[in-house]
Design an enzyme around this catalytic site. Sequence first.
Site, PDB file in Angstrom:
ATOM      1  N   CYS A   1       1.044  -0.879  -0.290  1.00  0.00           N
ATOM      2  CA  CYS A   1      -0.208  -0.081   0.164  1.00  0.00           C
ATOM      3  C   CYS A   1       1.141   1.515   0.159  1.00  0.00           C
ATOM      4  O   CYS A   1       1.872   1.577   0.970  1.00  0.00           O
ATOM      5  CB  CYS A   1      -0.765  -0.309   1.494  1.00  0.00           C
TER       6      CYS A   1
ATOM      7  N   CYS B   1      -0.685   3.952  -7.519  1.00  0.00           N
ATOM      8  CA  CYS B   1      -1.404   2.734  -5.939  1.00  0.00           C
ATOM      9  C   CYS B   1      -1.437   1.649  -6.485  1.00  0.00           C
ATOM     10  O   CYS B   1      -1.716   1.033  -7.385  1.00  0.00           O
ATOM     11  CB  CYS B   1      -2.766   3.642  -6.320  1.00  0.00           C
TER      12      CYS B   1
END
Length: 261
Positions: A70, A177
């Site tokens: 992440c 992302c």
Amino acid sequence: MKIALMDSGIGLLPAAAAVRRLRPDADLVLSSDPDGMPWGPRTTEDLTERALAVARAAAAHEPEALIVGCNTATVHALPALREALEPRIPVIGTVPAIKPAASNGGKVAIWATPATTGSPYQRGLIRDFADGAEVTEVPCPGLADAVEQADADAVERAVAAAAALTPRDVRALVLGCTHYELVAERIRAAVQSADLPPVVFHGSAGAVAAQALRRIGIEPAPTAAPTGGLTVLLSGRTSDLPAAALSYAEGRLLRAAAPAR
């Protein structure tokens, strides 16, 4: 051999699938936080607390390394995660692949969440690693959430909006992302012009998986016997892969590759 991965949701799937391809014999622990997601809008302190809980749930399974799958958690919580777990468990963060994207010259676009786009963190990476390349930062509101929910219509709308902000002649695109790697081909279809050379995509999953193996001194062995198990933790609870994960090739690969226990 056991490697854990953590994220707020299914953004850890690309890195998990990359580890599975490199070491089909590795046991994987996937620890996410459906009770606390999304992490992006949280304060740094709150996000760090959630990330530590998810990491500790994974650490209880005694992995040899933990991948923070992440970007947001890497930015805000990596120091705290390393302080809590290292040196017993090496912690590997996820950083956008700006340096390789800029290495061949030409225009570069970075697709990222609105909170990351224009942030001091991302601007610092561009300053340090873009090597003077012309970089366009592209905010992608709603895209990570749409991917998380496997909402194909919402993904298409978010991708189209971000593509409209991307220079037509961009030569490299950084997926800033981890969720975006799950819909890379949809993004490619939206940004590729038929009369221009193929846009080169740069995700982080492969590099992060390889780095995790290096940190624990293990060589890739993609032809090893597919004996690696799969443990899924949802806010600390043992579970199956979420239904949304199986909407993506990476999730299906992990389920298919896991031997029966």
